[in-house]
Design an enzyme around this catalytic site. Structure first.
Site, PDB file in Angstrom:
ATOM      1  N   CYS A  73       0.836  -1.202   0.000  1.00  0.00           N
ATOM      2  CA  CYS A  73       0.000   0.000   0.000  1.00  0.00           C
ATOM      3  C   CYS A  73       0.879   1.264   0.000  1.00  0.00           C
ATOM      4  CB  CYS A  73      -0.884  -0.030   1.228  1.00  0.00           C
ATOM      5  SG  CYS A  73      -2.208   1.147   1.132  1.00  0.00           S
TER       6      CYS A  73
ATOM      7  N   ASN B 256       0.348  -4.412  -6.252  1.00  0.00           N
ATOM      8  CA  ASN B 256      -0.488  -3.507  -5.472  1.00  0.00           C
ATOM      9  C   ASN B 256      -0.561  -2.210  -6.280  1.00  0.00           C
ATOM     10  OD1 ASN B 256      -1.863  -2.144  -3.315  1.00  0.00           O
ATOM     11  ND2 ASN B 256      -0.937  -3.609  -1.915  1.00  0.00           N
TER      12      ASN B 256
ATOM     13  N   CYS C  33       1.506   9.434 -39.430  1.00  0.00           N
ATOM     14  CA  CYS C  33       2.719   8.979 -40.119  1.00  0.00           C
ATOM     15  C   CYS C  33       3.443  10.150 -40.784  1.00  0.00           C
ATOM     16  CB  CYS C  33       2.346   7.916 -41.149  1.00  0.00           C
ATOM     17  SG  CYS C  33       3.795   7.091 -41.826  1.00  0.00           S
TER      18      CYS C  33
END
Ligand SMILES: Cc1cc2nc3c(=O)[nH]c(=O)nc-3n(C[C@H](O)[C@H](O)[C@H](O)COP(=O)(O)O)c2cc1C
Length: 434
Positions: free
Chosen positions: A139, A204, A357
């Site tokens: 966390c 996480n 392009c």
């Protein structure tokens, strides 16, 4: 019919879809409904040490990133571990496990990085009958500032030390949940293995600020004029998670270590991809929070149908199947040549391929009268940008040049002997093997 049952470090579940530790697994009511919906297992919302429960913010705790259709792509949260008393969680876990013996129930734990704290909580968790524990070393907000969560997960020595304590004081499987907020994910995975972990789970959440309120000049979610970084998850993080998983699956020090894959799993296909890269099962959070528990029906149905189609009879047959094809850049076959091809019937003449392009890449798409777009093979380096920006699926594809053909850009013949790159003398891997 394909068999979806999994045996992950000895923990059996009817399918590989577990709910990750988060609000969906925060209480008995949720977990019972999740099991009724068909989830194979849950990792209970992270438990903290005995004592006054943590206090969450009372303002918004989530922020989001959307696609143009407002589909949620990324979720950010500043929530802490469970804010319910330990005793209540443990009682509920014991009741649920007793009523659903065929489902996996894992206790996620985050207590201070002191032996006494782990020694105190582990026997109590064991009494619930939970199938194993997951150590929340991941966390990135709130708890890490208190020396827990990712503050532990970022120091391999701490991971190894705490894992050892857990293996000493707890006799069921120990899964170490890793933080992605680290430079080299292989190091904490190796530390977990050295500490005796049965498996790792990842990822996480990723440190993040989702957005800034430009009127208040404050990060969002905003709590009374202030904001804080949170943890990012959801479909947007899947590529990062897949890469980290593959690194652990490939690394010599951790090869073969069971992995539970987490990060953006939303469909059966996501799950199959994680499994192909070495995961024994997957965990899901954001998709359940976005679409509800019943999304697991699509996941199990889809995975099962795909496995039948491909002739896989068990999930174990998928696990790690793509790992040998993950390689380092220097081993990629430079004699493999493709060119872009535009399906004129499917083209809606929007010109996005041309703009991309012409302005930013190789000037390999020509705009002919009547807004007809054509690939100029002499310039096309096969970068794939036109495919990526085209709004019509499969309108532009990359087509491989056959051996014997000449690449109009380089003038080189695509030699048939290069087709078998794995044994070609130019291939450093083949050289090393000689
Ligand atoms: C609101 C919220 C709360 C979370 N709380 C926890 C937690 O208590 N313990 C934990 O290990 N992970 C927690 N997580 C992280 C998830 O378990 C998971 O690792 C992450 O969300 C990535 O999966 P996803 O992309 O499927 O959401 C939380 C995630 C969210 C969104």
């Amino acid at each position: 019919m394909a068999d979806l049952t999994t045996d992950f470090v000895g923990i059996k579940s009817p399918n590989p879809f577990w709910l990750a530790s988060a609000p969906p697994t925060d209480k008995e009511y949720n977990v019972r409904r999740a099991f009724e919906a068909g989830w194979g297992g849950v990792v209970w919302k992270t438990l903290g040490a005995e004592g006054p429960p943590v206090v969450n913010v009372n303002g918004p705790r989530y922020g989001a990133i959307y696609g143009a259709d407002r589909r949620l792509l990324g979720l950010n949260n500043i929530e802490l571990i469970t804010d319910r008393p330990l005793e209540v969680n443990l009682e509920e876990m014991a009741r649920v496990k007793a009523d659903y013996p065929d489902r996996a129930l894992i206790a996620s734990i985050m207590v201070p990085c002191e032996e006494a704290a782990w020694k105190a909580i582990l026997p109590r968790v064991a009494e619930t009958g939970a199938d194993g524990i997951e150590l929340n070393f991941g966390c990135p907000h709130g708890m890490s500032e208190r020396g827990m969560g990712s503050a532990v997960g970022q120091v391999p020595e701490y991971i190894e030390m705490v894992t050892r304590w857990c293996k000493e004081y707890y006799d069921r499987p120990v899964i170490v949940k890793l933080t992605p907020n680290i430079t080299d994910i292989r190091k904490p995975a190796e530390a977990a293995r050295n500490g005796g972990a049965d498996a790792v789970s990842l990822i996480n959440t990723i440190n993040s600020i989702t957005s800034v309120d430009l009127d208040q000049m404050c990060p969002q979610p905003t709590i009374d004029g202030k904001g804080s970084h949170g943890g990012y998850c959801g479909p947007a993080v899947k590529p990062i998670a897949l890469s980290m998983v593959s690194e652990i699956a490939r690394a010599e020090a951790t090869r073969g270590m069971p992995i539970s894959g987490i990060g953006g799993v939303t469909t059966w296909r996501d799950a199959a991809e994680f499994m192909a890269l070495g995961c024994g099962n997957v965990q899901v959070c954001t998709a359940a929070m976005t679409y509800g528990f019943r999304i697991v029906e699509e996941m199990t149905r889809g995975l099962s149908a795909w496995m039948d189609e491909k002739g896989y009879t068990s999930t174990a047959e998928i696990v790690g199947r793509a790992v040998p094809n993950v390689t380092d850049w220097q081993y990629l076959n430079l004699n493999y040549v493709t060119k872009a091809r535009i399906d004129q019937d499917a083209c809606i003449q929007c010109g996005r391929c041309y703009a991309a392009c012409e302005d930013t890449s190789h000037q390999a798409i020509a705009m002919k009268p009547g807004r007809v777009f054509e690939v100029v093979d002499e310039e096309c380096v096969a970068c794939n940008l036109c495919v990526d920006v085209c709004p019509v699926e499969d309108c532009i594809t990359m087509v491989e040049l056959e051996p014997g053909a000449t690449d109009p850009r380089t003038g080189r013949v695509v030699e048939s002997e290069y087709a078998n790159w794995t044994t070609h003398p130019n291939n450093p891997a083949a050289q090393a093997a000689e």
